[in-house]
Design a protein around this motif. Structure first.
Motif, PDB file in Angstrom:
ATOM      1  N   GLY A 147       0.841  -1.200   0.000  1.00  0.00           N
ATOM      2  CA  GLY A 147       0.000   0.000   0.000  1.00  0.00           C
ATOM      3  C   GLY A 147       0.876   1.250   0.000  1.00  0.00           C
ATOM      4  N   ASN A 148       0.422   2.273   0.721  1.00  0.00           N
ATOM      5  CA  ASN A 148       1.154   3.550   0.734  1.00  0.00           C
ATOM      6  C   ASN A 148       2.584   3.368   1.237  1.00  0.00           C
ATOM      7  OD1 ASN A 148      -1.087   5.111  -0.108  1.00  0.00           O
ATOM      8  ND2 ASN A 148      -1.912   4.968   1.967  1.00  0.00           N
ATOM      9  N   ILE A 149       2.748   2.591   2.297  1.00  0.00           N
ATOM     10  CA  ILE A 149       4.079   2.416   2.880  1.00  0.00           C
ATOM     11  C   ILE A 149       4.877   1.383   2.086  1.00  0.00           C
ATOM     12  CG2 ILE A 149       5.332   1.619   4.941  1.00  0.00           C
ATOM     13  CD1 ILE A 149       3.068   2.899   6.609  1.00  0.00           C
ATOM     14  N   ASP A 168       0.599  -8.766  -2.141  1.00  0.00           N
ATOM     15  CA  ASP A 168      -0.559  -8.000  -1.664  1.00  0.00           C
ATOM     16  C   ASP A 168      -1.808  -8.767  -2.072  1.00  0.00           C
ATOM     17  OD1 ASP A 168      -0.941  -4.664  -0.944  1.00  0.00           O
ATOM     18  OD2 ASP A 168      -2.716  -5.842  -1.492  1.00  0.00           O
ATOM     19  N   LYS A 172      -1.828  -5.055  -7.176  1.00  0.00           N
ATOM     20  CA  LYS A 172      -1.191  -3.733  -7.150  1.00  0.00           C
ATOM     21  C   LYS A 172      -0.190  -3.579  -8.290  1.00  0.00           C
ATOM     22  CE  LYS A 172      -3.188  -2.112  -3.553  1.00  0.00           C
ATOM     23  NZ  LYS A 172      -2.914  -1.142  -2.545  1.00  0.00           N
ATOM     24  N   VAL A 198       0.924  -4.582   6.115  1.00  0.00           N
ATOM     25  CA  VAL A 198      -0.504  -4.796   5.852  1.00  0.00           C
ATOM     26  C   VAL A 198      -1.332  -3.845   6.725  1.00  0.00           C
ATOM     27  CG1 VAL A 198      -0.181  -7.226   5.247  1.00  0.00           C
ATOM     28  CG2 VAL A 198      -0.658  -6.601   7.620  1.00  0.00           C
ATOM     29  N   ASN A 204      -6.474  -9.846   9.585  1.00  0.00           N
ATOM     30  CA  ASN A 204      -5.004  -9.931   9.613  1.00  0.00           C
ATOM     31  C   ASN A 204      -4.459 -10.329  10.987  1.00  0.00           C
ATOM     32  OD1 ASN A 204      -4.453  -9.509   6.954  1.00  0.00           O
ATOM     33  ND2 ASN A 204      -4.285  -7.274   7.142  1.00  0.00           N
ATOM     34  N   LEU A 225       6.302  -3.244  11.243  1.00  0.00           N
ATOM     35  CA  LEU A 225       5.972  -1.877  11.666  1.00  0.00           C
ATOM     36  C   LEU A 225       4.522  -1.586  11.292  1.00  0.00           C
ATOM     37  CD1 LEU A 225       9.218  -1.855  10.847  1.00  0.00           C
ATOM     38  CD2 LEU A 225       8.978   0.542  11.497  1.00  0.00           C
ATOM     39  N   ARG A 227       0.952  -3.606  12.437  1.00  0.00           N
ATOM     40  CA  ARG A 227       0.079  -3.713  13.615  1.00  0.00           C
ATOM     41  C   ARG A 227       0.570  -4.864  14.468  1.00  0.00           C
ATOM     42  NH1 ARG A 227      -4.997  -1.086  13.339  1.00  0.00           N
ATOM     43  NH2 ARG A 227      -4.693   0.632  11.886  1.00  0.00           N
ATOM     44  N   ASP A 251       8.063  -2.597  15.891  1.00  0.00           N
ATOM     45  CA  ASP A 251       7.668  -1.263  16.354  1.00  0.00           C
ATOM     46  C   ASP A 251       6.259  -1.271  16.944  1.00  0.00           C
ATOM     47  OD1 ASP A 251       8.057   1.607  16.477  1.00  0.00           O
ATOM     48  OD2 ASP A 251       6.690   1.823  14.773  1.00  0.00           O
ATOM     49  N   HIS A 279       6.368   2.113  18.891  1.00  0.00           N
ATOM     50  CA  HIS A 279       5.388   2.571  17.891  1.00  0.00           C
ATOM     51  C   HIS A 279       5.709   3.985  17.394  1.00  0.00           C
ATOM     52  CE1 HIS A 279       1.026   1.748  16.475  1.00  0.00           C
ATOM     53  NE2 HIS A 279       1.683   2.461  15.577  1.00  0.00           N
ATOM     54  N   GLY A 281       7.250   4.497  14.303  1.00  0.00           N
ATOM     55  CA  GLY A 281       7.536   4.462  12.857  1.00  0.00           C
ATOM     56  C   GLY A 281       7.158   5.757  12.164  1.00  0.00           C
ATOM     57  N   GLY A 282       5.997   6.270  12.498  1.00  0.00           N
ATOM     58  CA  GLY A 282       5.522   7.473  11.813  1.00  0.00           C
ATOM     59  C   GLY A 282       5.751   8.742  12.606  1.00  0.00           C
TER      60      GLY A 282
HETATM   61  P1  NAI Z   1      -2.468   0.853   3.118  1.00  0.00           P
HETATM   62  O1  NAI Z   1      -3.880   0.616   3.446  1.00  0.00           O
HETATM   63  O2  NAI Z   1      -2.102   1.910   2.138  1.00  0.00           O
HETATM   64  O3  NAI Z   1      -1.788  -0.530   2.622  1.00  0.00           O
HETATM   65  C1  NAI Z   1      -2.038  -1.762   3.176  1.00  0.00           C
HETATM   66  C2  NAI Z   1      -1.885  -2.798   2.084  1.00  0.00           C
HETATM   67  O4  NAI Z   1      -1.889  -4.100   2.656  1.00  0.00           O
HETATM   68  C3  NAI Z   1      -3.003  -2.755   1.046  1.00  0.00           C
HETATM   69  O5  NAI Z   1      -2.453  -2.682  -0.245  1.00  0.00           O
HETATM   70  C4  NAI Z   1      -3.763  -4.076   1.279  1.00  0.00           C
HETATM   71  O6  NAI Z   1      -4.331  -4.594   0.095  1.00  0.00           O
HETATM   72  C5  NAI Z   1      -2.643  -4.955   1.797  1.00  0.00           C
HETATM   73  N1  NAI Z   1      -3.075  -6.110   2.588  1.00  0.00           N
HETATM   74  C6  NAI Z   1      -3.999  -6.154   3.570  1.00  0.00           C
HETATM   75  N2  NAI Z   1      -4.069  -7.381   4.106  1.00  0.00           N
HETATM   76  C7  NAI Z   1      -3.134  -8.125   3.474  1.00  0.00           C
HETATM   77  C8  NAI Z   1      -2.698  -9.459   3.617  1.00  0.00           C
HETATM   78  N3  NAI Z   1      -3.247 -10.274   4.524  1.00  0.00           N
HETATM   79  N4  NAI Z   1      -1.737  -9.891   2.795  1.00  0.00           N
HETATM   80  C9  NAI Z   1      -1.177  -9.084   1.870  1.00  0.00           C
HETATM   81  N5  NAI Z   1      -1.546  -7.796   1.697  1.00  0.00           N
HETATM   82  C10 NAI Z   1      -2.507  -7.318   2.492  1.00  0.00           C
HETATM   83  O7  NAI Z   1      -1.755   1.116   4.516  1.00  0.00           O
HETATM   84  P2  NAI Z   1      -0.394   1.917   4.798  1.00  0.00           P
HETATM   85  O8  NAI Z   1      -0.676   3.375   4.933  1.00  0.00           O
HETATM   86  O9  NAI Z   1       0.639   1.488   3.838  1.00  0.00           O
HETATM   87  O10 NAI Z   1      -0.033   1.363   6.251  1.00  0.00           O
HETATM   88  C11 NAI Z   1       0.364   0.018   6.431  1.00  0.00           C
HETATM   89  C12 NAI Z   1       0.370  -0.353   7.903  1.00  0.00           C
HETATM   90  O11 NAI Z   1       1.298   0.462   8.604  1.00  0.00           O
HETATM   91  C13 NAI Z   1      -0.976  -0.164   8.594  1.00  0.00           C
HETATM   92  O12 NAI Z   1      -1.238  -1.285   9.398  1.00  0.00           O
HETATM   93  C14 NAI Z   1      -0.765   1.052   9.466  1.00  0.00           C
HETATM   94  O13 NAI Z   1      -1.582   1.026  10.613  1.00  0.00           O
HETATM   95  C15 NAI Z   1       0.699   0.924   9.818  1.00  0.00           C
HETATM   96  N6  NAI Z   1       1.351   2.171  10.213  1.00  0.00           N
HETATM   97  C16 NAI Z   1       2.246   2.113  11.246  1.00  0.00           C
HETATM   98  C17 NAI Z   1       2.894   3.259  11.668  1.00  0.00           C
HETATM   99  C18 NAI Z   1       3.894   3.177  12.774  1.00  0.00           C
HETATM  100  O14 NAI Z   1       4.117   4.175  13.447  1.00  0.00           O
HETATM  101  N7  NAI Z   1       4.538   2.052  12.980  1.00  0.00           N
HETATM  102  C19 NAI Z   1       2.627   4.570  11.069  1.00  0.00           C
HETATM  103  C20 NAI Z   1       1.751   4.503   9.921  1.00  0.00           C
HETATM  104  C21 NAI Z   1       1.116   3.335   9.535  1.00  0.00           C
END
Ligand code: NAI
Length: 395
Positions: A147-149, A168, A172, A198, A204, A225, A227, A251, A279, A281-282
């Motif tokens: 996804g975004n990250i 994914d 994608k 994820v 998940n 990093l 959940r 994290d 926690h 990361g961001g």
């Molecule tokens: P996003 O929603 O843009 O990307 C998540 C991706 O995971 C999606 O492309 C989705 O299709 C895929 N996905 C979901 N379940 C899956 C599975 N079982 N197998 C394979 N792919 C799967 O989310 P984003 O923004 O990239 O964030 C990712 C994670 O990072 C989130 O859990 C978010 O909470 C966490 N995060 C952690 C931070 C930290 O401080 N450590 C800061 C920001 C985000």
């Protein structure tokens, strides 16, 4: 506007410059205090510790929008907001780059055994050796969740010379030379480093346990990093202790302390070559600044033009830049006949419609109508009195 919880000063600066009267507070408000303050407020900004409940919305007759200056919006009762036509915005991308940078730094630190080396130096031990240290260039990185990250990490990792595989559940677009895997198993067997990105959907939970760890290659590196509930930490500990997994960076944890000073306990404590972070990361100043800029911009766009682009609860209407001079925005119950009734009101008062935008989301509809002349009071009154009307504004 009332901005709580020490929101970045750039948000206040942007909104003040745009002409809004902005009050700030450096702490969260409890429900009673919030109820009191919301009586006179048009917009409230908060982070994760102020909860906007049904009761708080009930006490906020003027409230037009809520800015969650963070990523999550669990602290806001979104259904209650929608029922009152209050738009809620957040900043879903602003801290993603920060996560990616931490991942890159941890991969390098783990591949060079930096945590162990640094600890030994602090203990007065000099052990100059290349054994077990690797460049990241040419290493195979497996990204789970693109996804975004995950996708940003893919680009930066390739720039460092790594080969990227990703898996994914959605189809994608593979960036650069990244290779798509058709299953998690295929990825785990192919790469030297596995990193999880994820999202937090309930399914998940326990995604990565004994079976997945066992499939990883001997001596590989593991990072999470995303959940905490995604990974079985007891199984991870066993694989690190056996030497099968050479190092890890974590994290996020199934149970995280709610506030500073609360004790932190994890099965992963006390292991060499395991980086544990709270926690963060961001959590960078740049991310905070970008969150401030992003959410303040969304609030200003909504107030000034009615744009709900990326609102988390209202239908998303993205407006062209050359929007009309006179505009009526109308949040309504998504029931048949509302658009026809709105347009018939305009027609019977001889008002032409220059452009119109409609979106629906669940029970809520949102229509924006641009007219060449100002909307007369009787039309606005008639719109306000329609049974389906939730919120009406003339801009
Ligand atoms: P996003 O929603 O843009 O990307 C998540 C991706 O995971 C999606 O492309 C989705 O299709 C895929 N996905 C979901 N379940 C899956 C599975 N079982 N197998 C394979 N792919 C799967 O989310 P984003 O923004 O990239 O964030 C990712 C994670 O990072 C989130 O859990 C978010 O909470 C966490 N995060 C952690 C931070 C930290 O401080 N450590 C800061 C920001 C985000």
């Amino acid at each position: 506007m009332l901005l709580l919880e020490n929101i970045h000063p750039d948000a206040t600066a942007l909104l003040s410059k745009a002409g809004y009267q902005v009050d700030t507070a450096d702490r969260a408000l409890g429900e009673d205090e919030l109820v009191e303050r919301l009586a006179t407020v048009d917009v409230v900004g908060l982070r994760s510790n102020t909860h906007v409940t049904e009761r708080a919305f009930e006490a906020a007759p003027h409230l037009l929008a809520v800015g969650a200056f963070c990523i999550g919006t669990n602290q806001v009762d979104l259904a209650a907001a929608s029922r009152r036509g209050v738009a809620v915005f957040n900043a879903p991308f602003s801290n993603t780059r920060s996560v990616v940078e931490l991942v890159i730094s941890e991969i390098i630190a783990l591949q060079r055994g930096l945590t162990d080396k640094s600890r030994m130096m602090h203990e007065g031990k000099w052990d100059k050796s290349a054994k077990g240290s690797h460049e990241v260039r040419g290493r195979r990185l497996g990204i789970v969740g693109y996804g975004n990250i995950g996708s940003q990490l893919s680009v930066l990792a390739e720039a460092l010379g790594m080969s990227v595989w990703f898996y994914d559940t959605e189809d994608k677009l593979a960036l650069g030379n990244a290779r798509r895997c058709s299953s998690l198993e295929e990825l785990l067997e192919a790469v030297d480093i596995v990193t999880l990105h994820v999202d937090g959907r309930p399914s998940n939970k326990g995604l990565f346990g004994e079976a997945e760890l066992a499939r990883m290659r001997q001596g590989s590196i593991f990072l999470n990093l995303s959940r905490g509930f995604v990974v079985d930490h007891a199984a991870l500990r066993a694989h690190i202790e056996s030497g099968h997994i050479a190092g890890a960076a974590v994290d996020v944890f199934p149970k995280e302390p709610k506030r500073k000073g609360e004790p932190f306990v994890s099965e992963l404590q006390g292991l060499p070559n395991v980086i544990l972070t709270p926690h963060v990361g961001g959590s960078t100043e740049e991310a905070q600044q970008d969150i401030g800029r992003f959410v303040a911009g969304k609030l200003h766009d909504y107030l000034s033009s009615g744009s709900t682009s990326m609102s988390v609860n209202l239908p998303n209407l993205v407006l062209p830049p050359n929007a009309g001079e006179f505009r009526v925005t109308h949040v309504h119950a998504n029931v048949p006949g509302v658009l026809a009734a709105v347009n018939s009101l305009f027609a019977t008062h001889g008002m032409n419609i220059e452009s119109q935008y409609l979106g629906t989301r669940g029970d809520i509809g949102y229509v924006i109508t641009d007219t060449p002349t100002d909307c007369p009071a009787e039309v606005l009154d008639a719109l306000a009195e329609m049974p389906a009307t939730i919120r009406l504004r003339a801009l």
